[in-house]
Design a protein around this motif. Sequence first.
Motif, short mmCIF file in Angstrom:
data_model
loop_
_atom_site.label_atom_id
_atom_site.label_comp_id
_atom_site.label_asym_id
_atom_site.label_seq_id
_atom_site.Cartn_x
_atom_site.Cartn_y
_atom_site.Cartn_z
N ALA A 142 60.08 67.00 153.11
CA ALA A 142 58.86 67.66 152.67
C ALA A 142 58.90 67.79 151.15
CB ALA A 142 58.71 69.03 153.33
N TYR A 143 57.71 67.85 150.55
CA TYR A 143 57.56 67.89 149.10
C TYR A 143 56.66 69.06 148.73
CZ TYR A 143 59.20 63.09 149.66
OH TYR A 143 59.93 61.98 150.01
N VAL A 144 56.96 69.68 147.58
CA VAL A 144 56.17 70.82 147.13
C VAL A 144 55.65 70.59 145.72
CG1 VAL A 144 56.13 73.31 146.71
CG2 VAL A 144 57.55 72.39 148.55
N ILE A 145 54.34 70.63 145.58
CA ILE A 145 53.70 70.61 144.27
C ILE A 145 53.61 72.07 143.83
CG2 ILE A 145 51.60 70.00 143.00
CD1 ILE A 145 51.12 67.88 145.27
N ASP A 146 54.33 72.40 142.77
CA ASP A 146 54.57 73.80 142.42
C ASP A 146 53.59 74.30 141.36
OD1 ASP A 146 55.62 76.30 142.09
OD2 ASP A 146 57.43 75.63 141.05
N PHE A 147 52.71 75.21 141.78
CA PHE A 147 51.79 75.87 140.85
C PHE A 147 52.38 77.16 140.28
CE2 PHE A 147 47.49 74.25 142.74
CZ PHE A 147 47.78 72.99 142.27
N GLU A 148 53.49 77.61 140.85
CA GLU A 148 54.01 78.92 140.45
C GLU A 148 55.00 78.79 139.29
OE1 GLU A 148 56.26 82.90 141.95
OE2 GLU A 148 56.99 80.92 142.40
N ASP A 149 56.28 79.12 139.54
CA ASP A 149 57.26 79.18 138.46
C ASP A 149 57.41 77.87 137.69
OD1 ASP A 149 57.73 81.81 138.98
OD2 ASP A 149 59.62 81.49 140.06
N GLY A 150 57.21 76.75 138.39
CA GLY A 150 57.40 75.45 137.75
C GLY A 150 56.30 75.08 136.77
N THR A 151 55.18 75.77 136.82
CA THR A 151 54.05 75.44 135.95
C THR A 151 53.79 76.58 134.97
OG1 THR A 151 53.00 74.07 137.65
CG2 THR A 151 51.58 74.91 135.90
N PRO A 152 53.87 76.32 133.67
CA PRO A 152 53.62 77.39 132.68
C PRO A 152 52.21 77.97 132.80
CG PRO A 152 54.54 75.42 131.64
CD PRO A 152 54.18 75.04 133.04
N GLU A 153 52.06 79.19 132.36
CA GLU A 153 50.78 79.89 132.43
C GLU A 153 49.65 79.06 131.81
OE1 GLU A 153 48.41 83.24 133.47
OE2 GLU A 153 50.51 82.80 133.93
N SER A 154 49.92 78.46 130.68
CA SER A 154 48.88 77.71 129.97
C SER A 154 48.49 76.40 130.65
CB SER A 154 49.34 77.41 128.54
OG SER A 154 50.52 76.61 128.56
N GLU A 155 49.31 75.97 131.63
CA GLU A 155 49.08 74.68 132.28
C GLU A 155 48.56 74.82 133.71
OE1 GLU A 155 49.60 71.57 130.96
OE2 GLU A 155 49.95 72.52 129.03
N LYS A 156 48.39 76.03 134.20
CA LYS A 156 48.05 76.22 135.62
C LYS A 156 46.68 75.63 135.96
CE LYS A 156 51.06 80.23 136.38
NZ LYS A 156 52.03 79.57 137.27
N GLN A 157 45.71 75.82 135.11
CA GLN A 157 44.38 75.27 135.39
C GLN A 157 44.40 73.75 135.40
OE1 GLN A 157 41.69 76.55 136.56
NE2 GLN A 157 40.56 74.62 136.46
N SER A 158 45.09 73.15 134.47
CA SER A 158 45.15 71.68 134.43
C SER A 158 45.91 71.14 135.64
CB SER A 158 45.78 71.19 133.13
OG SER A 158 47.13 71.62 133.03
N ALA A 159 46.90 71.89 136.10
CA ALA A 159 47.64 71.47 137.31
C ALA A 159 46.72 71.45 138.51
CB ALA A 159 48.82 72.41 137.55
N ARG A 160 45.87 72.47 138.62
CA ARG A 160 44.92 72.50 139.74
C ARG A 160 43.95 71.33 139.66
NH1 ARG A 160 45.42 78.39 139.05
NH2 ARG A 160 43.79 78.36 137.43
N GLU A 161 43.52 71.01 138.47
CA GLU A 161 42.57 69.91 138.31
C GLU A 161 43.21 68.56 138.63
OE1 GLU A 161 41.40 70.43 134.28
OE2 GLU A 161 40.08 72.14 134.69
N THR A 162 44.48 68.43 138.34
CA THR A 162 45.21 67.18 138.60
C THR A 162 45.44 66.94 140.08
OG1 THR A 162 46.35 67.38 136.47
CG2 THR A 162 47.34 65.91 138.09
N LEU A 163 45.49 68.02 140.86
CA LEU A 163 45.84 67.92 142.27
C LEU A 163 44.91 66.98 143.03
CD1 LEU A 163 47.88 69.22 144.29
CD2 LEU A 163 46.05 70.81 144.91
#
Length: 294
Positions: free
Chosen positions: A33-54
């Motif tokens: 199994a694989y986990v795309i990490d929005f929490e600790d692995g993603t800095p605060e400033s990058e969380k929105q861009s991570a969601r958009e990339t998903l």
Amino acid sequence: MGQHLTTSVRSLLFAPGNRPELLKKFPRSDADAYVIDFEDGTPESEKQSARETLAAIVPYLREQKLRGLIFVRTNAASSPHTEADLEAALHTDIDGLVIPKLGAVGELQHFGRALAEAEQKQRRQFRLIGLIESMAGVVAAPQLAAGDDHLCALAFGGEDFISDIGGRRTPEGLEVLYARSQVVLAARAAGLEALDQVVVDIRDDEQFRRDAIAGRNLGYTGKMCLLPRQVTLANDVFAPTAEEVDRSRRLIEAYDAGIAAGRGVTEFEGLMVDTPLLKRARAIIEGASRTGRK
């Protein structure tokens, strides 16, 4: 009772949600199994861009015929990012969510309701993995394990737990043994899989193997991984060995032969075979079948 996984998760590989170049390497590893990490692995400033990339990353991984399940670790229930995480994640072709810092049944059920709504609209099922990494979570582990039908596994986060309790981390890990045991006991009693703590010393393969073996001995069914190299080690530790499989088959055969001969008790290689030994042997055979080790 929670959901059962169709295959055992020996290895759960994490990568930051804001690092598409790392996420695209998922198909190179053999994780269950694989986990795309929005929490600790993603800095605060990058969380929105991570969601958009998903929205682009998940289809890419599916096109690569990724063998393992795909999860998204959202931010914790108390985070201002959580609702946006859910909105982004549940509109993609993922298998489920990892909930971090799970400490109360109400938090779990909030995620469960979100999944139920998405399931009704999309006519498919999602799973939850609850990550217990606080004092409150460990104390509530039995209630959490039975708290929502989407739950397929509990995981123990030793690093956050030891920070929460104010302890000191050691290579031996005795400082988290009680909490680690509580989580695996709660998971297994509820019929869930149990995923063991990460090893943050990413260059020390021997430490990872020792810690994985300790977790396997406690009853954990798999381990969270930070690198593909750890995946290989976890898959090996949490799969029955060829020797274990062979011995279990012979034990079952001896027991069946004894029953056929009218003997209530059977001796096998110096051991008196009783129900617990038989149950353990059958579990090893089943585990070998689920992990592909015949």
